[in-house]
Each structure stands twice: as C-alpha cells, then as structure tokens.
Motif scaffolding. Structure first.
Motif, PDB file in Angstrom:
ATOM      1  N   GLU A 182      -4.758  -4.267 -13.422  1.00  0.00           N
ATOM      2  CA  GLU A 182      -4.035  -3.778 -13.185  1.00  0.00           C
ATOM      3  C   GLU A 182      -4.484  -4.118 -11.459  1.00  0.00           C
ATOM      4  O   GLU A 182      -4.830  -3.859 -10.620  1.00  0.00           O
ATOM      5  CB  GLU A 182      -4.648  -1.958 -12.549  1.00  0.00           C
ATOM      6  CG  GLU A 182      -3.724  -0.557 -13.304  1.00  0.00           C
ATOM      7  CD  GLU A 182      -3.941   0.856 -13.422  1.00  0.00           C
ATOM      8  OE1 GLU A 182      -3.496   1.498 -13.527  1.00  0.00           O
ATOM      9  OE2 GLU A 182      -5.076   0.749 -12.943  1.00  0.00           O
ATOM     10  N   TYR A 183      -3.160  -3.609 -10.418  1.00  0.00           N
ATOM     11  CA  TYR A 183      -3.476  -4.094  -9.353  1.00  0.00           C
ATOM     12  C   TYR A 183      -3.581  -6.008  -8.727  1.00  0.00           C
ATOM     13  O   TYR A 183      -5.540  -5.688  -8.750  1.00  0.00           O
ATOM     14  CB  TYR A 183      -4.072  -2.933  -8.233  1.00  0.00           C
ATOM     15  CG  TYR A 183      -3.631  -1.627  -8.029  1.00  0.00           C
ATOM     16  CD1 TYR A 183      -2.985  -1.524  -7.858  1.00  0.00           C
ATOM     17  CD2 TYR A 183      -4.280  -1.093  -9.131  1.00  0.00           C
ATOM     18  CE1 TYR A 183      -2.205   0.148  -7.683  1.00  0.00           C
ATOM     19  CE2 TYR A 183      -3.427   0.279  -9.103  1.00  0.00           C
ATOM     20  CZ  TYR A 183      -2.616   0.503  -8.175  1.00  0.00           C
ATOM     21  OH  TYR A 183      -2.105   1.548  -8.426  1.00  0.00           O
TER      22      TYR A 183
ATOM     23  N   LYS B  17       0.442  -1.374   0.170  1.00  0.00           N
ATOM     24  CA  LYS B  17      -0.032   0.340   0.081  1.00  0.00           C
ATOM     25  C   LYS B  17       0.836   0.955  -0.123  1.00  0.00           C
ATOM     26  O   LYS B  17       0.575   2.338  -0.631  1.00  0.00           O
ATOM     27  CB  LYS B  17      -0.580  -0.140   1.455  1.00  0.00           C
ATOM     28  CG  LYS B  17      -1.551  -0.979   1.006  1.00  0.00           C
ATOM     29  CD  LYS B  17      -3.266  -0.404   1.871  1.00  0.00           C
ATOM     30  CE  LYS B  17      -4.404  -1.188   1.361  1.00  0.00           C
ATOM     31  NZ  LYS B  17      -5.386  -1.465   2.460  1.00  0.00           N
ATOM     32  N   ASN B  18       2.388   1.404   0.345  1.00  0.00           N
ATOM     33  CA  ASN B  18       3.118   1.895   0.489  1.00  0.00           C
ATOM     34  C   ASN B  18       2.833   2.774  -0.826  1.00  0.00           C
ATOM     35  O   ASN B  18       4.004   3.954  -0.682  1.00  0.00           O
ATOM     36  CB  ASN B  18       3.871   1.707   1.330  1.00  0.00           C
ATOM     37  CG  ASN B  18       5.134   3.544   2.230  1.00  0.00           C
ATOM     38  OD1 ASN B  18       4.574   3.988   1.974  1.00  0.00           O
ATOM     39  ND2 ASN B  18       6.102   3.059   2.395  1.00  0.00           N
ATOM     40  N   ASP B  19       3.342   1.823  -1.769  1.00  0.00           N
ATOM     41  CA  ASP B  19       4.054   2.631  -2.975  1.00  0.00           C
ATOM     42  C   ASP B  19       2.411   2.217  -4.458  1.00  0.00           C
ATOM     43  O   ASP B  19       2.541   0.638  -4.435  1.00  0.00           O
ATOM     44  CB  ASP B  19       4.897   1.846  -3.745  1.00  0.00           C
ATOM     45  CG  ASP B  19       5.839   2.136  -4.404  1.00  0.00           C
ATOM     46  OD1 ASP B  19       5.263   3.189  -5.741  1.00  0.00           O
ATOM     47  OD2 ASP B  19       7.218   2.427  -4.658  1.00  0.00           O
ATOM     48  N   GLU B  20       1.885   2.782  -4.889  1.00  0.00           N
ATOM     49  CA  GLU B  20       1.162   2.807  -5.394  1.00  0.00           C
ATOM     50  C   GLU B  20       1.379   2.250  -6.478  1.00  0.00           C
ATOM     51  O   GLU B  20       1.003   1.534  -7.741  1.00  0.00           O
ATOM     52  CB  GLU B  20       0.084   3.887  -5.886  1.00  0.00           C
ATOM     53  CG  GLU B  20       0.963   5.083  -6.262  1.00  0.00           C
ATOM     54  CD  GLU B  20      -0.446   5.614  -7.232  1.00  0.00           C
ATOM     55  OE1 GLU B  20       0.207   6.774  -7.945  1.00  0.00           O
ATOM     56  OE2 GLU B  20      -1.058   6.146  -6.223  1.00  0.00           O
ATOM     57  N   GLU B  21       2.820   2.215  -6.828  1.00  0.00           N
ATOM     58  CA  GLU B  21       3.009   1.594  -8.932  1.00  0.00           C
ATOM     59  C   GLU B  21       3.736   0.036  -7.497  1.00  0.00           C
ATOM     60  O   GLU B  21       3.429  -1.202  -9.057  1.00  0.00           O
ATOM     61  CB  GLU B  21       4.779   1.896  -8.704  1.00  0.00           C
ATOM     62  CG  GLU B  21       4.713   3.736  -8.956  1.00  0.00           C
ATOM     63  CD  GLU B  21       6.066   4.215  -8.999  1.00  0.00           C
ATOM     64  OE1 GLU B  21       6.485   5.161 -10.132  1.00  0.00           O
ATOM     65  OE2 GLU B  21       7.020   3.613  -9.318  1.00  0.00           O
ATOM     66  N   ARG B  22       3.658  -0.607  -7.120  1.00  0.00           N
ATOM     67  CA  ARG B  22       3.693  -1.339  -7.096  1.00  0.00           C
ATOM     68  C   ARG B  22       2.360  -2.387  -7.170  1.00  0.00           C
ATOM     69  O   ARG B  22       0.793  -2.593  -6.528  1.00  0.00           O
ATOM     70  CB  ARG B  22       3.683  -2.497  -4.895  1.00  0.00           C
ATOM     71  CG  ARG B  22       5.141  -2.516  -4.786  1.00  0.00           C
ATOM     72  CD  ARG B  22       5.833  -2.312  -3.448  1.00  0.00           C
ATOM     73  NE  ARG B  22       7.011  -1.484  -2.896  1.00  0.00           N
ATOM     74  CZ  ARG B  22       7.633  -0.863  -2.184  1.00  0.00           C
ATOM     75  NH1 ARG B  22       6.451  -0.564  -1.611  1.00  0.00           N
ATOM     76  NH2 ARG B  22       8.326  -0.432  -2.151  1.00  0.00           N
ATOM     77  N   LYS B  23       2.254  -3.418  -8.259  1.00  0.00           N
ATOM     78  CA  LYS B  23       0.728  -3.344  -8.825  1.00  0.00           C
ATOM     79  C   LYS B  23       0.603  -4.840  -9.383  1.00  0.00           C
ATOM     80  O   LYS B  23      -0.492  -5.461  -9.321  1.00  0.00           O
ATOM     81  CB  LYS B  23       0.640  -2.164  -9.891  1.00  0.00           C
ATOM     82  CG  LYS B  23       0.048  -1.247 -10.616  1.00  0.00           C
ATOM     83  CD  LYS B  23       0.268  -0.217 -11.691  1.00  0.00           C
ATOM     84  CE  LYS B  23      -0.108   1.293 -10.864  1.00  0.00           C
ATOM     85  NZ  LYS B  23      -0.003   1.879 -13.143  1.00  0.00           N
TER      86      LYS B  23
END
Lengths: 443, 443
Positions: free
Chosen positions: B162-163, B28-34
């Motif tokens: 995504e995600y 959750k700390n990095d929205e690029e971690r998809k």
C-alpha cells in the motif's frame, strides 16, 4: 464540321418488316445519316426469341449433327422481313446459300454472325445503300478487337463510300475467320465506324427514349436526361443496367463524337446526348441522374494503432482479391478500415472465410458486419459548382428521416455516393429527386 | 469498487522541489492515491534541459571515455530537489553510488533510467511511501514490453503493498538488464500498474488541464473536454500531438479503468476523463472535439472500366507500401480510385516515382494530383445520434463558404473526416466549433 451521322439500330428496331419501315423513315428523313449499323432482328413481343439466340441453337445443332431444325425459324423471320419490305433479291436463295456456308464453315462465330449479315443486306437493298460486310472493317487480334487496326482498316475501306449499311456485332481476324463482339456489341461496331468516318454524331436507336434520371420503378415518371458526359453515364450505369454497351464510349470519346440515344418508336423525342464534356453553361439541371443498388455489406475493421501495421489495407484487399470479392468503397479513419461490398460477393462461406482470414492474419480488435445497405450515387457534373447543393442534398435526406451509413465524396466532382439502409432506399432516391428535379422543373 | 487510484506525475510536475511540493499536496489530499508513478525531472523553464536528455549525454560520455562532465548537472538537479524537500538520506552518497553503477553497467538503458529511479526514490522518502523499482515490475521480452508477464509480475509484487512510489519509463528483461520504454513511456508504466492493481482510475498529471476541444492556436479559448472515449481520443490525437502516449490505452481499457488527465499546477480543474465507453445520457456535448492536419495530397486515378482490372486498388496500395507511403483515405467511385496522403510521404522523387509506377503498371486514363488539402476530423460519439447534426455540420461549412474536397464517413459512428483547402482550414474548424460548441455553451 463533318456532315456524317452514323446511326445504329438495335434488335427491336430491326425485329420485323413493320419496325424496319420505321428505321427506313428515320434514315431517309436526314440525308446526313450515311452510315447505318444494324443488329440482327430482336424480339417482336416479350416472349419472342431473338434471331441471335435462334442462331446459337442452329450452331449447336450443326456442330452436333450437321443439320438444323431451328434454321427454319430463322428463315421464317427473314422471309417475313424481306417480303414485307419487298426486297429486290430472292431471300430464299440467299438463306439456302447461307445455310450451306454454315455447314461448310462450321464455327459458332460464323453461324451466329449471319443474323446481322442478313439484317444489313436486306436494309441496304431496301434503302438503296451499299452493303459493307463488317468482316472487312472490324479487325480482331485474338478474341479482342484491335482498335487501331480497325480504325485504319475501316477508315480506308469507307473513305470513298457514301450511304452504306454495315452489319454489327462481328468482325474478322487477319485470317478472315469471323469473330464476335460481346452481346450488345453492335453498339461497339457503331462506335468504331463513327470514329473511322469522323461522324458528327453517333445515333444509337433503340426502343426507349434515352436515359431517365432515375429508375421509373422507384420514381414516378422521371425526366429524360437531355445531355450528360460519358463519366456521368458510367457513374449512373455502374449501379444498373445500361442501354449502351460500355465498350462503346472509348472509340467515340477518342474523337470527341457525341452519342445520341434515340427511340425508333418515338423519333420526335430528341433523346439523350452523351458528350465527352459539357460546358456548365449548357446545363439547366443541378443533377444529371440518381442511380442505386441494394444489398451491400459493410465490413468494419478496428485495430488499435492500425497505422503501425504497414500495408494493413493492402493485405485486407488482397484477401478479397483472392476470394474474387470486389470492394466498392473504403471508408476509413483512425484505427479503422472498412469495406463496402456488394453482398452477392459474400455468399456461401466466402463471408466467413474473409472475416476469419482478416481475424487470423491482421489480429484486429473487432470486425463488425453491417448488412442490407443500399448505395445511392447522386450524379451531376454541376453538383459541386454551387456549395449549397451539398446542403440541399443532405437536408433532403435528413428531412426524410434517412439514416446515413456512409458518405464517399472526393474522387471526382461528378458524383457523391451515400449508403443508406435498404429499407430507406426508395425514400432516399425520391427525396433527392424531389429536392433537385421536381422543384426545378415544376416551378 | 476498488479504492485505489494510480497517479502518474510527468516531468514538469517532477522538475524541482517547488513543483514536487505540489505533487506531494495532491497525493496527500486523497488517501486513495496509493500507487504513484513518476517521470524524471523535466524542464523548469522553456530553455531548461530535461534530466533524461542530460543522462543521454552522460551515457555518451561514459561509453566514450569512462567519465562524464555532464553528470555534475544531473547531480545539481537532484541535490536541489533533495535539499528543497529535506529528504532523510544523503543524496550525495546516493548520487556517487549511482555514478559508480553507471560506470560498471555501462549501458545507455541503465544510465538513462536513473532519472526516474532517483525521482521515485526521493518522492517515496518525502511521502513516507515505499519505493518499488520498476525493474521488478515491468517485464521486457526483447525490446518490447511483455504485457502479460508484466501484469502477472506487477500484480504479485504489489499485492500486499500500500502506498508505493514506482519509477516510470523502464523495466527489465528476464536477465535483469534495464530496458527502456519509448519516450513518454512513464505514461505506459502508469497504465500497466493501474491494470495490475485494479485501479479505479488512472490519473495522469501533467502541466495542462486535460484535452481541449480544438487547437487553441486556431480557436480562441476552446473548452476543455470533460469526458471522452479512447476511440475519440485516438481519432483526435491521430492528427496532432497527444499529451498521453498512445500505448497507454491498451492496458487500462483491458480492465475498463478510466484515465483522468489532470494538471498538477491547477489541481482544482477536474481535467478530462477518458473511458472505454461513455453512455449517451452522460454527455451534454454533440461533438467531443475537432482535430485537423494540413498539407495532404489527393491522387485521383481514373480508368475507364476500372473494375475489369482485378485488384486495381490492392496493386496501387502495394506501390505505396513499397515506397513507405501511408494512405489515410481512399475516396472512390465508378472508374476512379483516389488516395489521400500526407504530403510529407511524397517528398523528393517519391511522388513522381509513385505516379509513374501507377501510370506504367495500371495504365490509367488520367492521374490527377490535388495538393494543399487539410483533413479535419469532427469527433463525437453522439454526432450521429441526431440526424440533424450532419445537416448542422454541412450548413456550418457551406455558410462559411468552405469548399469540400472530400467526405469520408462510415467506418465508425464516432467521427466524420472532411477535406478542405489548406487556406480554408482554420475557418472550417472555427465554423464547426462555433456551430456546435459556442452556441451550446453560451446559450
């Protein structure tokens, strides 16, 4: 200890009556020099033709037309020698008789062998020694010397003899046919005789003082090597011409007989002694010599997870073998296997053929080729006795700004082989020589 | 540049609801971690049993008797996790359904793969991400991953998503049968997904900070490696356990995607970045790391005039190959060819068999065996950029009184491998580390 020295004199020593007079002085100067082995007369000056080369021409002519104009040149050489030395027999009669035998025998081997035959016959006469024909000593089996039978035969034949001159370079098979050793083979004759008579030393007299520590074309006035081991000599001679035939070592090392390389034209120099083993205490030098050779190519193969391809190295080497490519060193690491190859093996399309075969069969990630590499072998049985020598070696190279392309150390304690760019070759040899030798000697 | 990060979390990160909460924070700390790839729950404490190991037992039991007592233990693990994370579905229903499927499918692969399946399903639910089953992404051909087809399939399947959370460790063949990667294979799943989605980085989260410069059992508090190349990692991991599965590198290096080894339990540490290539200017350290392995044997073969036996090296290596003996290094020189072999390959009568075969077939003069040798690989892409580094390296070793048994350098510029006595092993590693690292960092 044995009181017998075997002395072999090469072609330059036997070239003329003048040079043979020096040989006679040397032999007479030491009564232990009892077994003398000789080559055929060699070159008297740089454009001269060796008698052996003349005899190959004679053989061509005789086999072709049962006559030989060149034999006149051979005769002139021996007549000059015989007259100059005042031999007790008629050299012309002997030469005519030998020509008849050449026509009768009609083999290259017999014809070519007569150079050493006459050389030995003349020297024996002048010295008052007994002449023993090598055909009764050196035994061949097919085209190769039968070492064991030769040792037995020569030992028996020479057992009760003293002061003998033996013709080098040839022997005979069991049927009595003359057989030749390879060029330079009189060295081997001397070694075989040394073994048979239990010599204390095998003196190999040529026209140089012995072995120099490096190539004098690269290092100015390099020192003479006073003593070294057979292994060191091999490690040094691999990369350059050797003054002693490589088959020489086996017979003498078998009996622990040292070889002493001497100079007929400078007999006061002690020359170089070559031993099977030299105790560390007997050595004053850290390194024995430095040899090198230009123009190697390094082929670097990389493949991810290489070790999961069983026999990767073996397969690559089999490609080389099929292409008659000899691999000198095999630097390797994780996922990489390399081959240091003398570039002469990679001429024509052999380089491309090899690389294509590696690519096609082994599916490597990359094949990189590094050219113009020189290998330098730093040879010294005491090199590793002191750990700081390794450091001295690398600091000499690094301080001279040499880039190291390869280091191969570990297969024996006698030498370390480094790879440098061809352009750094002479600098590197001088750097190492200066570090280890000039400082030691000139201090 | 891509704004997608792929993050793979290992078994220890997925071990319990507590540890998964850390995973959730990280994601959750990095929205690029998809794209998140997960292992099955691993050990919570040192005596714990990994869910995958439990499932192998379940498979045994089901195949043996169509029932499984051990499945209760698996259920308990997932129930703890699901309740602790407050999942939105009935975990018991899912677990019962899965057990029925296990009985129906009745293959080890299917049964064992359910650890990752459930792990991913739960994490997706808690994160609010889409769960994508690896069987629809990772394609097998026989027992091996079909890299190309996997890339095509996964790229298409994930194109508009995504995600996502994806189950690691398994895939399926064209018939839809579940197939397993080798142990640790979730690393490979992450790499395959990274390639398929053009990730900017592949984060590999485990329970250690990344790669240390040396084994902490040998060097006290070694530094973390901040960045290195794939080649360096391979050169370091060959000699010891790697925290990343070796098949991981191929897919990501193909796309130039860096791997970032991170610690779920210390997310503030930047970890180690592994690149295909690191520009020299980006590096502050001369060496990247030092790896080593004990207990090698050096077999030194000597034969006078070895180079007159064509294929000597190839023949000797073929004996090794037939005995399944892997040769690590090949120190060589005039008349000598040696092999550095991990001693584990020479147990039982294999050593004698090999030596006898060499003696019988190759007729060497001597075969010498040197045991208890350690190899140390000093790895650093910048090691050779400065010539004085080589000097520093040898002076560190010599000044610590280490005897060098082997040096192999030249196959790539990334590392140099030295051989020392086992007894000198730890001293040597510390000497090199102190010379290159402590001085640099602590100055």
């Amino acid at each position: 200890m044995s009181k017998i020295k075997v002395a072999k004199f090469g072609g330059t020593s036997m070239a003329s009556s003048e040079t043979i007079k020096k040989v006679i002085d040397i032999v007479k100067n030491d009564e232990e020099r009892k077994f003398i082995v000789v080559s055929a007369p060699g070159k008297r000056f740089s454009d001269d033709i060796k008698v052996t080369d003349l005899l190959y021409k004679v053989a061509d002519e005789i086999l072709d037309s049962q006559t030989s104009a060149t034999y006149e040149l051979v005769k002139q050489r021996f007549i000059e020698i015989a007259f100059g030395l005042n031999v007790s027999f008629s050299i012309e009669t002997v030469l005519d008789q030998i020509f008849k035998e050449m026509l009768y025998e009609e083999t290259v081997e017999f014809i070519v062998s007569r150079g050493e035959y006459l050389s030995a016959m003349i020297l024996a006469d002048v010295l008052g020694f007994e002449f023993v024909d090598a055909k009764d000593l050196i035994r061949f089996k097919g085209s190769k010397v039968d070492y064991q039978l030769t040792n037995k035969t020569a030992r028996k034949a020479l057992k009760h003899k003293e002061y003998v001159v033996i013709s080098g370079f040839y022997g005979a098979n069991p049927r009595g046919d003359i057989k030749l050793l390879s060029r330079g083979g009189a060295d081997v004759t001397g070694a075989l005789i040394s073994r048979a008579v239990f010599a204390k030393v095998y003196e190999n007299w040529s026209d140089i003082d012995g072995f120099l520590m490096c190539d004098p074309r690269i290092v100015e006035n390099p020192h003479l090597i006073d003593m070294m081991t057979y292994k060191e000599l091999r490690a040094l001679s691999f990369m350059g011409a050797s003054v002693i035939h490589s088959d020489t070592f086996y017979p003498v090392s078998k009996e622990g007989i040292p070889i002493n390389a001497r100079n007929t034209f400078n007999p006061s120099s002690p020359g170089t002694f070559i031993y099977d083993y030299v105790p560390a205490s007997k050595s004053k030098n850290v390194i024995t010599g430095i040899a090198g050779l230009n123009n190697f190519t390094l082929i670097i193969i990389e493949k991810h997870l290489m070790d999961e391809t069983p026999g990767f190295d073996r397969k690559v080497l089999s490609f080389c073998e099929k292409l008659d490519i000899q691999v000198e060193h095999f630097p390797s690491g994780t996922d990489t296997f390399s081959m240091m190859i003398e570039s002469k093996y990679l001429t024509g399309d052999k380089r491309e053929t090899l690389i294509n075969q590696i690519k096609k069969t082994m599916k490597p990630d990359t094949v990189e080729v590094l050219e113009n590499i020189s290998l330098i072998s730093i040879v010294g049985r005491n090199l590793m006795a002191n750990k700081y020598n390794m450091l001295k070696l690398f600091s000499a190279l690094v301080n001279t700004n040499i880039t190291l392309r390869m280091i191969d150390y570990g297969s024996n304690g006698t030498n370390i082989v480094i790879g440098v760019d061809d352009i750094d070759y002479e600098y590197a040899i001088n750097a190492v020589y200066n570090e280890f030798v000039r400082e030691d000697h000139e201090r």
